[in-house]
Design a protein around this motif. Structure first.
Motif, PDB file in Angstrom:
ATOM      1  N   THR A 191     -15.123  14.850  -7.504  1.00 53.22           N
ATOM      2  CA  THR A 191     -14.157  14.380  -6.764  1.00 53.22           C
ATOM      3  C   THR A 191     -14.431  13.465  -5.327  1.00 53.22           C
ATOM      4  OG1 THR A 191     -12.827  13.812  -8.854  1.00 53.22           O
ATOM      5  CG2 THR A 191     -11.313  14.041  -6.653  1.00 53.22           C
ATOM      6  N   LEU A 192     -14.553  15.493  -4.810  1.00 49.46           N
ATOM      7  CA  LEU A 192     -15.196  15.580  -3.729  1.00 49.46           C
ATOM      8  C   LEU A 192     -15.913  14.177  -2.794  1.00 49.46           C
ATOM      9  CD1 LEU A 192     -15.087  19.542  -3.400  1.00 49.46           C
ATOM     10  CD2 LEU A 192     -13.587  17.757  -2.550  1.00 49.46           C
ATOM     11  N   ALA A 193     -17.198  14.599  -3.908  1.00 53.50           N
ATOM     12  CA  ALA A 193     -17.689  13.850  -3.763  1.00 53.50           C
ATOM     13  C   ALA A 193     -17.824  11.856  -3.428  1.00 53.50           C
ATOM     14  CB  ALA A 193     -18.967  14.079  -4.057  1.00 53.50           C
ATOM     15  N   MET A 194     -16.361  11.529  -4.072  1.00 56.93           N
ATOM     16  CA  MET A 194     -15.794   9.828  -4.135  1.00 56.93           C
ATOM     17  C   MET A 194     -15.944   9.276  -2.218  1.00 56.93           C
ATOM     18  SD  MET A 194     -13.969   9.855  -7.312  1.00 56.93           S
ATOM     19  CE  MET A 194     -13.267   7.973  -7.759  1.00 56.93           C
ATOM     20  N   ARG A 195     -15.722   8.263  -2.611  1.00 60.31           N
ATOM     21  CA  ARG A 195     -15.726   8.108  -0.840  1.00 60.31           C
ATOM     22  C   ARG A 195     -14.545   6.235  -1.427  1.00 60.31           C
ATOM     23  NH1 ARG A 195     -22.251   6.550   1.506  1.00 60.31           N
ATOM     24  NH2 ARG A 195     -22.618   9.317   1.139  1.00 60.31           N
ATOM     25  N   GLU A 196     -13.198   6.865  -0.422  1.00 63.94           N
ATOM     26  CA  GLU A 196     -11.910   5.921  -0.738  1.00 63.94           C
ATOM     27  C   GLU A 196     -12.363   5.094   0.185  1.00 63.94           C
ATOM     28  OE1 GLU A 196      -8.377   7.893  -1.268  1.00 63.94           O
ATOM     29  OE2 GLU A 196      -9.870   9.536  -0.676  1.00 63.94           O
ATOM     30  N   LEU A 197     -12.180   3.556   0.529  1.00 57.72           N
ATOM     31  CA  LEU A 197     -12.629   2.349   1.260  1.00 57.72           C
ATOM     32  C   LEU A 197     -10.815   2.716   2.003  1.00 57.72           C
ATOM     33  CD1 LEU A 197     -13.431  -0.658  -1.382  1.00 57.72           C
ATOM     34  CD2 LEU A 197     -14.577   0.869   0.370  1.00 57.72           C
ATOM     35  N   PRO A 198     -11.266   2.447   3.416  1.00 56.66           N
ATOM     36  CA  PRO A 198      -9.817   2.064   3.668  1.00 56.66           C
ATOM     37  C   PRO A 198      -8.781   1.646   3.474  1.00 56.66           C
ATOM     38  CG  PRO A 198     -11.673   0.875   5.800  1.00 56.66           C
ATOM     39  CD  PRO A 198     -12.121   0.987   3.564  1.00 56.66           C
ATOM     40  N   PRO A 199      -7.160   1.872   3.255  1.00 57.89           N
ATOM     41  CA  PRO A 199      -6.119   1.722   2.924  1.00 57.89           C
ATOM     42  C   PRO A 199      -6.050  -0.160   2.386  1.00 57.89           C
ATOM     43  CG  PRO A 199      -5.039   3.397   4.366  1.00 57.89           C
ATOM     44  CD  PRO A 199      -7.537   2.535   4.872  1.00 57.89           C
ATOM     45  N   ALA A 205      -3.877   4.040  -8.136  1.00 59.27           N
ATOM     46  CA  ALA A 205      -3.413   4.739  -6.901  1.00 59.27           C
ATOM     47  C   ALA A 205      -4.919   4.704  -6.000  1.00 59.27           C
ATOM     48  CB  ALA A 205      -2.750   4.795  -5.655  1.00 59.27           C
ATOM     49  N   PHE A 206      -5.386   5.815  -6.263  1.00 60.57           N
ATOM     50  CA  PHE A 206      -6.406   6.585  -5.494  1.00 60.57           C
ATOM     51  C   PHE A 206      -8.196   5.895  -5.991  1.00 60.57           C
ATOM     52  CE2 PHE A 206     -10.008  10.365  -6.679  1.00 60.57           C
ATOM     53  CZ  PHE A 206     -10.332  10.227  -5.181  1.00 60.57           C
ATOM     54  N   PHE A 207      -8.300   5.717  -7.802  1.00 67.37           N
ATOM     55  CA  PHE A 207      -9.443   4.776  -7.859  1.00 67.37           C
ATOM     56  C   PHE A 207      -9.523   3.310  -7.632  1.00 67.37           C
ATOM     57  CE2 PHE A 207     -10.432   7.268 -12.615  1.00 67.37           C
ATOM     58  CZ  PHE A 207     -10.807   8.807 -11.318  1.00 67.37           C
ATOM     59  N   ALA A 208      -8.436   2.789  -7.403  1.00 69.82           N
ATOM     60  CA  ALA A 208      -8.529   1.348  -7.225  1.00 69.82           C
ATOM     61  C   ALA A 208      -8.833   1.391  -5.439  1.00 69.82           C
ATOM     62  CB  ALA A 208      -6.502   1.442  -7.064  1.00 69.82           C
ATOM     63  N   PRO A 230       0.881  -1.019   0.272  1.00 77.14           N
ATOM     64  CA  PRO A 230       0.091   0.308   0.017  1.00 77.14           C
ATOM     65  C   PRO A 230       0.710   1.493  -0.504  1.00 77.14           C
ATOM     66  CG  PRO A 230      -0.850  -1.794   1.541  1.00 77.14           C
ATOM     67  CD  PRO A 230       0.231  -2.642   1.309  1.00 77.14           C
ATOM     68  N   SER A 231       1.633   1.420   0.714  1.00 80.51           N
ATOM     69  CA  SER A 231       2.745   2.312   0.966  1.00 80.51           C
ATOM     70  C   SER A 231       3.537   2.400  -0.227  1.00 80.51           C
ATOM     71  CB  SER A 231       3.917   1.832   2.022  1.00 80.51           C
ATOM     72  OG  SER A 231       4.840   1.244   1.745  1.00 80.51           O
ATOM     73  N   ARG A 232       3.813   2.185  -1.429  1.00 80.86           N
ATOM     74  CA  ARG A 232       3.800   1.952  -2.932  1.00 80.86           C
ATOM     75  C   ARG A 232       3.146   1.965  -3.797  1.00 80.86           C
ATOM     76  NH1 ARG A 232       8.734   0.916  -2.921  1.00 80.86           N
ATOM     77  NH2 ARG A 232       9.070   2.409  -5.341  1.00 80.86           N
ATOM     78  N   ARG A 233       2.404   1.993  -3.533  1.00 81.72           N
ATOM     79  CA  ARG A 233       0.983   1.501  -4.825  1.00 81.72           C
ATOM     80  C   ARG A 233       1.108   2.914  -5.241  1.00 81.72           C
ATOM     81  NH1 ARG A 233      -3.515  -2.042  -2.176  1.00 81.72           N
ATOM     82  NH2 ARG A 233      -2.106  -4.051  -1.994  1.00 81.72           N
ATOM     83  N   GLY A 234       0.496   4.132  -4.809  1.00 87.43           N
ATOM     84  CA  GLY A 234       0.710   5.386  -5.661  1.00 87.43           C
ATOM     85  C   GLY A 234       2.001   5.397  -7.071  1.00 87.43           C
ATOM     86  N   PHE A 235       3.131   5.257  -6.594  1.00 88.27           N
ATOM     87  CA  PHE A 235       4.445   5.092  -7.335  1.00 88.27           C
ATOM     88  C   PHE A 235       4.840   4.524  -8.682  1.00 88.27           C
ATOM     89  CE2 PHE A 235       8.824   3.562  -8.888  1.00 88.27           C
ATOM     90  CZ  PHE A 235       8.873   4.483  -9.587  1.00 88.27           C
ATOM     91  N   PHE A 236       3.891   2.781  -8.304  1.00 88.54           N
ATOM     92  CA  PHE A 236       3.784   1.991  -9.381  1.00 88.54           C
ATOM     93  C   PHE A 236       2.342   1.961 -10.170  1.00 88.54           C
ATOM     94  CE2 PHE A 236       7.143  -0.345  -6.642  1.00 88.54           C
ATOM     95  CZ  PHE A 236       7.887  -0.860  -7.292  1.00 88.54           C
ATOM     96  N   ASP A 273      -1.674  13.111   1.246  1.00 78.01           N
ATOM     97  CA  ASP A 273      -3.085  12.658   0.812  1.00 78.01           C
ATOM     98  C   ASP A 273      -3.299  12.622  -0.951  1.00 78.01           C
ATOM     99  OD1 ASP A 273      -5.835  13.536   0.178  1.00 78.01           O
ATOM    100  OD2 ASP A 273      -6.120  12.333   1.927  1.00 78.01           O
ATOM    101  N   ARG A 274      -3.352  11.241  -1.031  1.00 73.44           N
ATOM    102  CA  ARG A 274      -3.879  11.239  -2.449  1.00 73.44           C
ATOM    103  C   ARG A 274      -5.083  12.207  -2.902  1.00 73.44           C
ATOM    104  NH1 ARG A 274      -2.184   5.337  -1.906  1.00 73.44           N
ATOM    105  NH2 ARG A 274      -0.410   4.363  -2.693  1.00 73.44           N
ATOM    106  N   LYS A 275      -5.919  12.541  -2.672  1.00 68.89           N
ATOM    107  CA  LYS A 275      -6.913  12.321  -2.866  1.00 68.89           C
ATOM    108  C   LYS A 275      -6.960  14.492  -2.712  1.00 68.89           C
ATOM    109  CE  LYS A 275     -11.589  12.767  -2.495  1.00 68.89           C
ATOM    110  NZ  LYS A 275     -13.089  12.556  -1.318  1.00 68.89           N
ATOM    111  N   LEU A 276      -6.340  14.661  -2.156  1.00 80.16           N
ATOM    112  CA  LEU A 276      -5.113  15.913  -2.713  1.00 80.16           C
ATOM    113  C   LEU A 276      -4.628  16.835  -4.133  1.00 80.16           C
ATOM    114  CD1 LEU A 276      -5.652  18.932  -1.066  1.00 80.16           C
ATOM    115  CD2 LEU A 276      -4.008  17.847   0.258  1.00 80.16           C
ATOM    116  N   VAL A 277      -3.368  15.561  -3.724  1.00 86.03           N
ATOM    117  CA  VAL A 277      -2.925  15.228  -4.864  1.00 86.03           C
ATOM    118  C   VAL A 277      -3.775  15.439  -6.445  1.00 86.03           C
ATOM    119  CG1 VAL A 277      -1.015  14.865  -7.126  1.00 86.03           C
ATOM    120  CG2 VAL A 277      -0.915  14.493  -4.195  1.00 86.03           C
TER     121      VAL A 277
END
Length: 424
Positions: free
Chosen positions: A401-409, A339-342, A133-139, A288-292
């Motif tokens: 995007t503001l309305a999208m709800r992310e699941l826990p990591p 990573a955000f959409f996943a 999880p800590s590398r999923r943004g990059f990969f 925060d991925r959503k913020l980026v």
């Protein structure tokens, strides 16, 4: 990682050579008209058809991807795209067989769209679900460079061919990129068939949580997330395809910039994206991925008002600076997106949910954007309406995007061993 990226690069290369050919030559060869603008509109309409077919491919590939695994469906998608693309290179033109030529072109374009509807989400999940999880943004962002690598290959190919005499380019030169994809397919297939199924899908199988009808579950339980994801993507799709497809005809027909110059600009900025997308993916692992992602959308809503005047100078350096300025916020959004959409859908319906949501967004955000931009230019004769259209998409994407709800990591991937995927 290599298998996902290689297949994605090839799929996007084949997809973009069609888009480039649509903007440069298909209007003349397959949709002849006394008005060049009408021919271009018809050619870009055939380009958009693939995006209309993508939700169909997303539903089919998503269903079986959640039922029997990600890997098998990715091999099929690559095969479909390869056959359709090579076949386009052998098509006779309108002058040879009349109306049958554009009909055959459209059919093959639809096959490309169905293929790509299942390719992108599957490739992202193959990467993300194999990664901590800590590398999923990059990969995950590395997979998204596949679009830029594919566009770079397509642009370089057409850039080389643009130096041919016009008659040679019209008769056989445009076919070379389609023929050459046969070699790329062989290489990509050799890499892709060797990859293992993802640990997270094996965990779903082990827990006996495989959905019998994942599409039904997605629309019954997760329909809100599907709609929001589609709207969230609009801005990135419009920005990229206006910049890389519409700009080719805009530069040639409205600004008087020759074909090779515009292709050089698109090729150059693609290199920027290859660096920028993983840079922002890396950043999203640290903040925060959503913020980026939101910051990228906000930038894409504003920059078109600067980009178009910079293009209007017709100075190569100023135009290139404008492309770079436009692509910085695009890279922020597109690098964070995988990573955000996943994180939006649970693993048991993730392929279906992500594929359908993303593909629906590409219908309007990607496929129709060059067509809308060309139509607005034809009606108004000015870039202002196009910039307003891109800003409007940015506002819609930001709110969604503001309305999208992310699941826990997403949990740490299970071990490498696990049961095989069930049969279809």
């Amino acid at each position: 990682m290599a298998s996902s990226l290689a297949g994605t690069v090839i799929e996007w290369y084949e997809f973009y050579i069609y888009g480039t050919a649509s903007a440069l030559i298909f209007g003349e060869l397959f949709f002849p008209s006394a008005d060049p603008l009408v021919g271009t509109l018809l050619a870009l309409s055939s380009f958009a058809l693939a995006f209309l077919a993508r939700p169909v491919g997303a539903a089919i590939f998503g269903h079986f991807g959640d039922r029997i695994g990600r890997k098998k469906l990715l091999v099929i998608s690559l095969s479909m795209m390869g056959v359709a693309t090579v076949a386009i290179g052998f098509l006779p033109t309108y002058d040879t067989i009349g109306v049958l030529a554009p009909v055959m072109l459209v059919v093959l374009r639809v096959v490309q769209g169905i293929s790509l509807g299942g390719e992108y989400s599957g490739a992202v999940l193959m990467s993300v679900e194999h990664t901590k999880p800590s590398r999923r943004g990059f990969f995950g962002s590395l997979i998204n460079t596949g679009a830029s690598w594919g566009l770079l290959l397509a642009s370089l190919m057409f850039l080389l061919l643009s130096y041919l005499p016009d008659e040679a380019f019209r008769s056989w030169g445009w076919r070379v990129p389609f023929w050459s994809s046969a070699l790329l397919i062989a290489i990509g297939m050799a890499i892709r068939v060797s990859v293992a199924e993802t640990p997270e899908f094996r965990a779903v199988v082990s827990a006996a949580e495989v959905e019998k009808l994942p599409i039904r579950t997605v629309f019954a339980v997760h329909w809100r997330s599907v709609v929001l994801m589609a709207l969230s993507y609009l801005s990135a799709g419009a920005t990229f395809y206006v910049a890389t497809v519409f700009s080719l005809s805009y530069g040639a027909q409205h600004l008087g910039v020759d074909r090779s110059t515009t292709l050089e600009l698109v090729t150059g900025v693609t290199v920027v994206a290859i660096v920028g997308v993983p840079a922002f993916g890396w950043l999203s692992d640290r903040i925060d991925r959503k913020l980026v992602y939101l910051a990228g959308i906000a930038g894409m809503a504003v920059v078109p008002w600067v980009w178009f005047p910079m293009l209007g100078t017709t100075s190569v350096l100023v135009m290139f600076a404008g492309f770079v300025l436009l692509f910085i916020p695009y890279c922020a959004a597109y690098g964070t997106m995988p990573a955000f959409f996943a994180q939006i859908f649970p693993a048991r319906v993730r392929y279906s949910g992500m594929a359908i949501g993303y593909s629906l967004g590409t219908v309007f955000g990607s496929g129709l954007s060059p067509l809308i931009a060309t139509s607005l230019l034809g009606v108004t004769g000015s870039w202002y309406a196009i910039a307003a259209f891109m800003t409007g998409f940015g506002v819609v994407s930001f709110v969604a995007t503001l309305a999208m709800r992310e699941l826990p990591p997403i949990a740490e991937p299970p071990g490498a061993t696990g049961p095989a995927a069930p049969g279809a």
